[in-house]
Design an enzyme around this catalytic site. Structure first.
Site, PDB file in Angstrom:
ATOM      1  N   GLY A 137      -8.341   3.645   1.440  1.00  0.00           N
ATOM      2  CA  GLY A 137      -7.793   3.980   0.127  1.00  0.00           C
ATOM      3  C   GLY A 137      -8.451   5.124  -0.615  1.00  0.00           C
ATOM      4  O   GLY A 137      -8.048   5.448  -1.731  1.00  0.00           O
TER       5      GLY A 137
ATOM      6  N   PRO B 183     -10.828   3.965   6.383  1.00  0.00           N
ATOM      7  CA  PRO B 183     -10.229   5.187   5.837  1.00  0.00           C
ATOM      8  C   PRO B 183      -9.175   5.776   6.772  1.00  0.00           C
ATOM      9  O   PRO B 183      -9.391   5.842   7.982  1.00  0.00           O
ATOM     10  CB  PRO B 183     -11.438   6.142   5.742  1.00  0.00           C
ATOM     11  CG  PRO B 183     -12.358   5.679   6.830  1.00  0.00           C
ATOM     12  CD  PRO B 183     -12.173   4.183   6.926  1.00  0.00           C
TER      13      PRO B 183
ATOM     14  N   CYS C 178      20.513  17.437   2.616  1.00  0.00           N
ATOM     15  CA  CYS C 178      21.635  17.347   1.693  1.00  0.00           C
ATOM     16  C   CYS C 178      21.317  16.380   0.570  1.00  0.00           C
ATOM     17  O   CYS C 178      21.880  15.284   0.495  1.00  0.00           O
ATOM     18  CB  CYS C 178      22.877  16.910   2.449  1.00  0.00           C
ATOM     19  SG  CYS C 178      23.342  18.162   3.620  1.00  0.00           S
ATOM     20  N   GLU C 179      20.395  16.779  -0.263  1.00  0.00           N
ATOM     21  CA  GLU C 179      19.928  15.889  -1.312  1.00  0.00           C
ATOM     22  C   GLU C 179      19.108  16.716  -2.301  1.00  0.00           C
ATOM     23  O   GLU C 179      18.210  17.448  -1.879  1.00  0.00           O
ATOM     24  CB  GLU C 179      19.051  14.823  -0.641  1.00  0.00           C
ATOM     25  CG  GLU C 179      18.634  13.761  -1.550  1.00  0.00           C
ATOM     26  CD  GLU C 179      18.538  12.393  -0.860  1.00  0.00           C
ATOM     27  OE1 GLU C 179      19.222  12.159   0.156  1.00  0.00           O
ATOM     28  OE2 GLU C 179      17.781  11.599  -1.377  1.00  0.00           O
TER      29      GLU C 179
ATOM     30  N   TYR D 227       0.236  10.535   6.495  1.00  0.00           N
ATOM     31  CA  TYR D 227       1.491   9.989   5.972  1.00  0.00           C
ATOM     32  C   TYR D 227       2.611  11.033   5.859  1.00  0.00           C
ATOM     33  O   TYR D 227       3.509  10.888   5.033  1.00  0.00           O
ATOM     34  CB  TYR D 227       1.263   9.284   4.618  1.00  0.00           C
ATOM     35  CG  TYR D 227       0.209   8.203   4.698  1.00  0.00           C
ATOM     36  CD1 TYR D 227       0.431   7.042   5.445  1.00  0.00           C
ATOM     37  CD2 TYR D 227      -1.025   8.347   4.061  1.00  0.00           C
ATOM     38  CE1 TYR D 227      -0.546   6.062   5.555  1.00  0.00           C
ATOM     39  CE2 TYR D 227      -2.006   7.373   4.170  1.00  0.00           C
ATOM     40  CZ  TYR D 227      -1.764   6.237   4.924  1.00  0.00           C
ATOM     41  OH  TYR D 227      -2.734   5.275   5.028  1.00  0.00           O
TER      42      TYR D 227
HETATM   43  N1  LLP Z   1      -6.381  -0.520   5.437  1.00  0.00           N
HETATM   44  C1  LLP Z   1      -5.243  -1.155   5.094  1.00  0.00           C
HETATM   45  C2  LLP Z   1      -5.175  -2.611   5.220  1.00  0.00           C
HETATM   46  C3  LLP Z   1      -4.148  -0.427   4.606  1.00  0.00           C
HETATM   47  O1  LLP Z   1      -3.047  -1.060   4.263  1.00  0.00           O
HETATM   48  C4  LLP Z   1      -4.245   0.971   4.492  1.00  0.00           C
HETATM   49  C5  LLP Z   1      -3.128   1.769   3.999  1.00  0.00           C
HETATM   50  C6  LLP Z   1      -5.442   1.598   4.881  1.00  0.00           C
HETATM   51  C7  LLP Z   1      -6.490   0.813   5.349  1.00  0.00           C
HETATM   52  C8  LLP Z   1      -5.628   3.080   4.840  1.00  0.00           C
HETATM   53  O2  LLP Z   1      -5.510   3.596   3.563  1.00  0.00           O
HETATM   54  P1  LLP Z   1      -5.895   5.129   3.286  1.00  0.00           P
HETATM   55  O3  LLP Z   1      -7.382   5.278   3.500  1.00  0.00           O
HETATM   56  O4  LLP Z   1      -5.134   5.960   4.249  1.00  0.00           O
HETATM   57  O5  LLP Z   1      -5.485   5.371   1.883  1.00  0.00           O
HETATM   58  N2  LLP Z   1       2.294   5.959   2.643  1.00  0.00           N
HETATM   59  C9  LLP Z   1       1.396   5.971   1.518  1.00  0.00           C
HETATM   60  C10 LLP Z   1       0.094   5.262   1.806  1.00  0.00           C
HETATM   61  C11 LLP Z   1       0.284   3.851   2.271  1.00  0.00           C
HETATM   62  C12 LLP Z   1      -1.022   3.216   2.622  1.00  0.00           C
HETATM   63  C13 LLP Z   1      -0.799   1.931   3.337  1.00  0.00           C
HETATM   64  N3  LLP Z   1      -1.991   1.261   3.711  1.00  0.00           N
HETATM   65  C14 LLP Z   1       1.151   7.419   1.095  1.00  0.00           C
HETATM   66  O6  LLP Z   1       1.716   8.315   1.696  1.00  0.00           O
HETATM   67  O7  LLP Z   1       0.429   7.678   0.145  1.00  0.00           O
END
Ligand code: LLP
Length: 463
Positions: A278, A321, A391-392, A421
């Site tokens: 996160g 991460p 188309c949006e 992502y």
């Molecule tokens: N661990 C778990 C249990 C998770 O659900 C996630 C992300 C991570 C780790 C990794 O999180 P990160 O370090 O990448 O923030 N599609 C969205 C983000 C969805 C994240 C889902 N879970 C975006 O594009 O911002």
């Protein structure tokens, strides 16, 4: 979502006076190292290079749109995370951000573990040779088939997300003659300061089991009674693209409190806690992400302190991460197709990709930066919206930015920080073809995920 993610307008000089954006003070040719991959620079002719290769050559060889990933930056970030957390902790790269066989091999070479959240990610990981013991399996609704495959493969841990799943995994493990190491994912009740869709630790959402009303303690009770499970720890993930460490600290404190309750009730000290992923990255110059060593120190200190206060041995910490490792390592290269000045409003710059290769702007109101990269320009800045070819009208890649006013069809522009992502959430909307991912390192470029072809589309269409 990030501090800069609200549609506040252009970032640079950032000012809107009486309905008009004033031009940015900064040099539009400058590349802010916060948002660009580490080896990105401009050559003597002003063209952007990555890993020593110029964008004109990359565009010619691999086409546009395409994602170019700086492999040495990816490896350096893996290294920074494992170094920061040290041998007493585990770093699991969150594969959902972007996963491919090459990525899995780099992770192994750099000593990281891998978090997967679907059968597809599990298959990719195993196929590329990741030892199952270094894989964590996630998800709020894992299918029976996925659980069977994960248990049979011998994954290092399954993160349990519901009461049904506690029983389901236990039964499957027992049937397969295994004792499966598991963690229980809890929701700690933290309101993470991020976009609602990617905040995951407040109570009213689908993930985890709540700490607040004793549900998590009950989940521990049940898991401890089941022979097929070896409960090794507690997991918490509070959300994504977060800059403020306070949420992680509250989460760590509450997870340790649960460990103390478990010790008091059952006489056992669970050996592990996972604090999820996160951590935010810089999408624009306004974002100031934390370095891995700062994060490791903040989390390590709080866990140690809370454990001491509760008379617990410090558990092994893991983190997950995704974005913070891969996000900054890639940019998307587009060719400008049409340019449409709207008098008194802004100029619409259409590129050859769009929401099919980057849905984040449409989905989360995410902000991105953009630069003219095939050349430099001293022309006056113009306020632009970079849009795709779908188309949006919501097909926006960069909502508000400045580009030089001599921008012309055929110019190459690049959007940085698209490693996480973007390819992972790419779609075939309008039967577009998902772009390739090209890894660049030390003057070598190689496709790690190839561009989709129209034959790929037709192969799936079996009607
Ligand atoms: N661990 C778990 C249990 C998770 O659900 C996630 C992300 C991570 C780790 C990794 O999180 P990160 O370090 O990448 O923030 N599609 C969205 C983000 C969805 C994240 C889902 N879970 C975006 O594009 O911002």
């Amino acid at each position: 979502m990030s501090r800069s993610a609200h549609p506040a307008g252009p970032r640079h000089a950032d000012v809107m006076t009486e309905g008009h954006y004033t031009a940015p003070a900064e040099d539009l040719n400058a590349l802010d190292e916060k948002v660009w991959a580490r080896t990105v620079t401009r050559d003597e002719h002003g063209a952007l290079t990555v890993g020593g290769i110029g964008v004109a050559r990359l565009a010619e060889e691999f086409g546009t749109p395409a994602y170019f990933l700086d492999e040495s930056d990816f490896r350096a970030r893996c290294h920074a995370w494992s170094d920061a957390f040290g041998p007493g902790a585990d770093v699991f790269y969150a594969g959902k951000a972007f996963l491919s066989r090459a990525v899995v091999r780099w992770l192994q070479e750099e000593g990281l573990n891998l978090d997967v959240c679907s059968g597809g990610e599990l298959t990719t990981a195993l196929d590329a040779g990741m030892p199952a013991a270094r894989i964590a399996f996630h998800g709020n609704n894992k299918t029976v088939d996925e659980i069977e495959r994960a248990v049979s493969a011998g994954v290092g841990r399954i993160v349990l997300d519901s009461f049904q799943e506690i029983v389901r995994v236990a039964h499957i493990a027992q049937r397969l003659g295994r004792r499966q190491p598991v963690q229980i994912r809890v929701t700690v009740g933290v309101e993470a300061h991020t976009h609602e869709f990617i905040a995951t630790a407040h109570e009213d959402q689908k993930f985890g089991i709540a700490l607040a009303d004793g549900q998590a303690a009950e989940a521990v009770r049940r898991a401890l009674t089941l022979d097929g499970l070896e409960l090794i720890g507690i997991h918490s993930h509070i959300g994504s693209q977060i800059f403020d460490m306070a949420g992680f600290e509250v989460s760590a404190r509450r997870v340790v409190q649960l460990l103390a309750e478990v010790r008091d009730e059952h006489g056992i000290e669970l050996p592990e806690i996972d604090l999820g992923g996160g951590l935010g990255i810089a999408y624009t110059s306004d974002d100031d992400p934390r370095e891995p060593h700062e994060i490791a120190k903040a989390l390590g200190d709080i866990v140690t302190r809370e454990c001491e206060a509760n008379g617990l041995a410090t558990p092994r910490i893991s983190v997950e991460p995704g974005r913070a490792i891969v996000g900054p390592t890639a940019f998307t290269l587009y060719e400008v197709g049409t340019i449409k000045p709207l008098e008194g409003l802004r100029t619409y710059v259409s590129v050859d990709g769009g929401m099919s290769d980057n849905i984040r702007t449409a989905l989360y109101d995410a902000e991105y930066s953009v630069a003219l990269v095939s050349r430099t320009s001293d022309a006056e800045p113009m306020l632009v919206r970079v849009v795709g070819k779908h188309c949006e009208s919501g097909d926006i890649v960069v909502k508000d930015a400045f580009l030089p006013s001599d921008l012309a069809p055929g110019d190459l522009i690049a959007v940085p920080a698209t490693g996480a992502y973007c390819r992972a959430m790419a779609s075939n909307y309008n039967h577009s073809l998902r772009p390739p991912v090209v890894a660049v390192r030390d003057g070598q470029a190689r496709v790690i995920v190839r561009r989709e072809t129209e034959e790929d589309l037709l192969r799936l269409d079996v009607g």
